[in-house]
Design a protein around this motif. Structure first.
Motif, PDB file in Angstrom:
ATOM      1  N   ARG A 216       0.827  -1.203   0.000  1.00 13.06           N
ATOM      2  CA  ARG A 216       0.000   0.000   0.000  1.00 13.06           C
ATOM      3  C   ARG A 216       0.864   1.258   0.000  1.00 13.06           C
ATOM      4  O   ARG A 216       0.566   2.231  -0.698  1.00 13.06           O
ATOM      5  N   ASP A 217       1.933   1.249   0.780  1.00 14.22           N
ATOM      6  CA  ASP A 217       2.839   2.401   0.803  1.00 14.22           C
ATOM      7  C   ASP A 217       3.481   2.624  -0.569  1.00 14.22           C
ATOM      8  O   ASP A 217       3.651   3.771  -1.000  1.00 14.22           O
ATOM      9  N   GLU A 218       3.838   1.537  -1.246  1.00 15.46           N
ATOM     10  CA  GLU A 218       4.411   1.661  -2.591  1.00 15.46           C
ATOM     11  C   GLU A 218       3.407   2.262  -3.562  1.00 15.46           C
ATOM     12  O   GLU A 218       3.766   3.096  -4.400  1.00 15.46           O
ATOM     13  N   VAL A 219       2.163   1.816  -3.464  1.00 12.70           N
ATOM     14  CA  VAL A 219       1.110   2.358  -4.332  1.00 12.70           C
ATOM     15  C   VAL A 219       0.962   3.864  -4.126  1.00 12.70           C
ATOM     16  O   VAL A 219       0.898   4.640  -5.093  1.00 12.70           O
ATOM     17  N   GLU A 220       0.930   4.291  -2.879  1.00 21.54           N
ATOM     18  CA  GLU A 220       0.765   5.715  -2.580  1.00 21.54           C
ATOM     19  C   GLU A 220       1.972   6.525  -3.036  1.00 21.54           C
ATOM     20  O   GLU A 220       1.828   7.640  -3.568  1.00 21.54           O
ATOM     21  N   ALA A 221       3.176   5.980  -2.835  1.00 21.01           N
ATOM     22  CA  ALA A 221       4.382   6.689  -3.245  1.00 21.01           C
ATOM     23  C   ALA A 221       4.435   6.848  -4.763  1.00 21.01           C
ATOM     24  O   ALA A 221       4.776   7.926  -5.282  1.00 21.01           O
ATOM     25  N   GLU A 222       4.096   5.807  -5.481  1.00 20.49           N
ATOM     26  CA  GLU A 222       4.130   5.885  -6.944  1.00 20.49           C
ATOM     27  C   GLU A 222       3.024   6.790  -7.469  1.00 20.49           C
ATOM     28  O   GLU A 222       3.221   7.528  -8.445  1.00 20.49           O
ATOM     29  N   THR A 223       1.869   6.756  -6.818  1.00 17.01           N
ATOM     30  CA  THR A 223       0.793   7.674  -7.200  1.00 17.01           C
ATOM     31  C   THR A 223       1.246   9.121  -7.024  1.00 17.01           C
ATOM     32  O   THR A 223       1.004   9.972  -7.890  1.00 17.01           O
ATOM     33  N   GLY A 224       1.917   9.412  -5.913  1.00 15.91           N
ATOM     34  CA  GLY A 224       2.437  10.751  -5.690  1.00 15.91           C
ATOM     35  C   GLY A 224       3.471  11.148  -6.725  1.00 15.91           C
ATOM     36  O   GLY A 224       3.497  12.304  -7.179  1.00 15.91           O
ATOM     37  N   ARG A 225       4.325  10.214  -7.121  1.00 23.39           N
ATOM     38  CA  ARG A 225       5.336  10.519  -8.136  1.00 23.39           C
ATOM     39  C   ARG A 225       4.681  10.896  -9.459  1.00 23.39           C
ATOM     40  O   ARG A 225       5.097  11.854 -10.123  1.00 23.39           O
ATOM     41  N   LEU A 226       3.635  10.179  -9.837  1.00 22.11           N
ATOM     42  CA  LEU A 226       2.940  10.461 -11.087  1.00 22.11           C
ATOM     43  C   LEU A 226       2.084  11.729 -11.012  1.00 22.11           C
ATOM     44  O   LEU A 226       1.621  12.229 -12.035  1.00 22.11           O
ATOM     45  N   ASP A 227       1.906  12.236  -9.792  1.00 20.79           N
ATOM     46  CA  ASP A 227       1.050  13.409  -9.586  1.00 20.79           C
ATOM     47  C   ASP A 227       1.864  14.701  -9.432  1.00 20.79           C
ATOM     48  O   ASP A 227       1.321  15.750  -9.106  1.00 20.79           O
ATOM     49  N   ARG A 228       3.150  14.660  -9.700  1.00 24.42           N
ATOM     50  CA  ARG A 228       4.008  15.804  -9.394  1.00 24.42           C
ATOM     51  C   ARG A 228       3.899  16.945 -10.408  1.00 24.42           C
ATOM     52  O   ARG A 228       4.218  18.093 -10.079  1.00 24.42           O
ATOM     53  N   GLN A 229       3.445  16.660 -11.638  1.00 26.26           N
ATOM     54  CA  GLN A 229       3.501  17.648 -12.712  1.00 26.26           C
ATOM     55  C   GLN A 229       2.811  18.978 -12.390  1.00 26.26           C
ATOM     56  O   GLN A 229       3.420  20.048 -12.552  1.00 26.26           O
ATOM     57  N   PRO A 230       1.561  18.983 -11.920  1.00 26.48           N
ATOM     58  CA  PRO A 230       0.907  20.273 -11.686  1.00 26.48           C
ATOM     59  C   PRO A 230       1.565  21.098 -10.591  1.00 26.48           C
ATOM     60  O   PRO A 230       1.562  22.335 -10.657  1.00 26.48           O
ATOM     61  N   TYR A 231       2.161  20.450  -9.601  1.00 28.44           N
ATOM     62  CA  TYR A 231       2.731  21.174  -8.472  1.00 28.44           C
ATOM     63  C   TYR A 231       4.159  21.641  -8.770  1.00 28.44           C
ATOM     64  O   TYR A 231       4.599  22.668  -8.246  1.00 28.44           O
ATOM     65  N   GLU A 232       4.855  20.918  -9.621  1.00 24.58           N
ATOM     66  CA  GLU A 232       6.142  21.413 -10.105  1.00 24.58           C
ATOM     67  C   GLU A 232       5.949  22.691 -10.910  1.00 24.58           C
ATOM     68  O   GLU A 232       6.785  23.594 -10.879  1.00 24.58           O
ATOM     69  N   ALA A 233       4.823  22.761 -11.643  1.00 26.66           N
ATOM     70  CA  ALA A 233       4.539  23.954 -12.435  1.00 26.66           C
ATOM     71  C   ALA A 233       4.315  25.172 -11.546  1.00 26.66           C
ATOM     72  O   ALA A 233       4.672  26.295 -11.925  1.00 26.66           O
ATOM     73  N   LEU A 234       3.735  24.978 -10.350  1.00 28.76           N
ATOM     74  CA  LEU A 234       3.488  26.092  -9.431  1.00 28.76           C
ATOM     75  C   LEU A 234       4.745  26.512  -8.688  1.00 28.76           C
ATOM     76  O   LEU A 234       4.900  27.673  -8.325  1.00 28.76           O
ATOM     77  N   GLY A 235       5.620  25.571  -8.441  1.00 28.69           N
ATOM     78  CA  GLY A 235       6.771  25.845  -7.598  1.00 28.69           C
ATOM     79  C   GLY A 235       6.408  25.742  -6.133  1.00 28.69           C
ATOM     80  O   GLY A 235       5.226  25.772  -5.758  1.00 28.69           O
ATOM     81  N   GLN A 236       7.427  25.642  -5.280  1.00 27.60           N
ATOM     82  CA  GLN A 236       7.186  25.413  -3.864  1.00 27.60           C
ATOM     83  C   GLN A 236       6.374  26.530  -3.217  1.00 27.60           C
ATOM     84  O   GLN A 236       5.437  26.273  -2.465  1.00 27.60           O
ATOM     85  N   ALA A 237       6.704  27.771  -3.528  1.00 29.27           N
ATOM     86  CA  ALA A 237       5.994  28.884  -2.902  1.00 29.27           C
ATOM     87  C   ALA A 237       4.527  28.896  -3.311  1.00 29.27           C
ATOM     88  O   ALA A 237       3.634  29.132  -2.483  1.00 29.27           O
ATOM     89  N   GLY A 238       4.251  28.637  -4.581  1.00 25.79           N
ATOM     90  CA  GLY A 238       2.870  28.606  -5.052  1.00 25.79           C
ATOM     91  C   GLY A 238       2.080  27.480  -4.428  1.00 25.79           C
ATOM     92  O   GLY A 238       0.913  27.658  -4.052  1.00 25.79           O
ATOM     93  N   VAL A 239       2.702  26.307  -4.320  1.00 23.68           N
ATOM     94  CA  VAL A 239       2.029  25.159  -3.696  1.00 23.68           C
ATOM     95  C   VAL A 239       1.712  25.460  -2.231  1.00 23.68           C
ATOM     96  O   VAL A 239       0.619  25.146  -1.742  1.00 23.68           O
ATOM     97  N   GLU A 240       2.646  26.070  -1.523  1.00 25.42           N
ATOM     98  CA  GLU A 240       2.415  26.376  -0.112  1.00 25.42           C
ATOM     99  C   GLU A 240       1.271  27.374   0.061  1.00 25.42           C
ATOM    100  O   GLU A 240       0.439  27.219   0.961  1.00 25.42           O
ATOM    101  N   ARG A 241       1.202  28.383  -0.807  1.00 25.94           N
ATOM    102  CA  ARG A 241       0.113  29.360  -0.699  1.00 25.94           C
ATOM    103  C   ARG A 241      -1.233  28.702  -0.999  1.00 25.94           C
ATOM    104  O   ARG A 241      -2.222  28.932  -0.300  1.00 25.94           O
ATOM    105  N   LEU A 242      -1.263  27.892  -2.039  1.00 26.05           N
ATOM    106  CA  LEU A 242      -2.511  27.220  -2.398  1.00 26.05           C
ATOM    107  C   LEU A 242      -2.947  26.257  -1.290  1.00 26.05           C
ATOM    108  O   LEU A 242      -4.114  26.234  -0.892  1.00 26.05           O
ATOM    109  N   ALA A 243      -2.021  25.462  -0.783  1.00 22.70           N
ATOM    110  CA  ALA A 243      -2.357  24.487   0.260  1.00 22.70           C
ATOM    111  C   ALA A 243      -2.850  25.179   1.520  1.00 22.70           C
ATOM    112  O   ALA A 243      -3.838  24.747   2.133  1.00 22.70           O
TER     113      ALA A 243
END
Length: 237
Positions: free
Chosen positions: A176-203
């Motif tokens: 289950r941990d592997e599934v979640e980790a790989e799901t997170g890896r595949l989900d990185r594209q939109p948040y890389e586009a925002l950058g860390q500061a943008g992600v923190e403000r949105l979150a």
């Protein structure tokens, strides 16, 4: 049609989706959904927040993240991204969140398939973990029968992922941990586009909105424990 809904029982989808279009057109269904969301959000978080500059900024960030996603292999994300962006900022924020959720969900389904945890099996292993919701909530909501659930549990037990009582084993927890980790890896594209500061403000802002909605009763009691109070979220971020 049923394949993209993975954890919902195929019979549930097959019975409802074709019949739905005899009652309402897709265009009217989309508009009704957006109207309902807009009214509900304003009632739950208040008109002042809905009209605030912070919400407008959060909407811009969420839309930018959602539009940065790629479509291939993401059917539910692509379907939502093809819709026009709603005019009202708080509804546009919800729409962008829907796109981001489905982008992650499409990737999650691909990962579940890789680990041979499609369909009801994915729900059984999640409910067996300390992070999942109770079977009594999930099973009827997703349309599975007791027999189908038991068959899924037997398949997982045969693989050593749950024990005879349906409790997650050490191996099951690792998978289950592997599934979640790989799901997170595949989900990185939109948040890389925002950058860390943008992600923190949105979150920071969206977590506060969820906390306020939770405090105002949007979630039924069995689900309330999954969400921290707005004050706790706001102070922690």
């Amino acid at each position: 049609m049923t394949a993209v809904f993975n954890s919902f029982a195929p019979g549930l989808i097959a019975d409802r989706i074709p019949a739905l279009w005899d009652l309402i057109s897709p265009e009217h269904a989309i508009q009704a959904r957006q109207d309902a969301v807009g009214n509900a959000l304003e009632r739950l978080v208040g008109t002042e927040i809905v009209c605030s500059q912070e919400l407008t900024e959060a909407t811009k960030l969420a839309v930018a993240a959602a539009n940065a996603c790629s479509s291939p292999g993401r059917p539910l994300y692509s379907a939502n991204s093809a819709l026009d962006l709603p005019d009202r900022p708080h509804v546009a924020l919800w729409h962008a969140a829907t796109m981001l959720r489905e982008y992650r969900g499409d990737g999650h389904i691909a990962v579940l398939g890789h680990f041979e945890l499609a369909g009801v099996d994915s729900l059984v292993i999640d409910c067996a973990s300390t992070h999942g919701m109770a079977k009594e909530i999930v099973m009827p909501m997703r349309g599975w029968t007791e027999k189908e659930w038991s068959q899924g549990r037997e398949r997982l037990a045969d693989r050593g992922l749950v024990d005879a009582e349906g409790r997650l084993t050490r191996r099951g927890a690792a998978v289950r941990d592997e599934v979640e980790a790989e799901t997170g890896r595949l989900d990185r594209q939109p948040y890389e586009a925002l950058g860390q500061a943008g992600v923190e403000r949105l979150a920071r802002y969206v977590h506060r909105l969820v906390g306020i909605a939770a405090d105002n009763g949007v979630f039924p009691p069995p689900l309330r424990g999954f969400f921290a109070p707005a004050s706790a979220v706001w102070n922690a971020l």
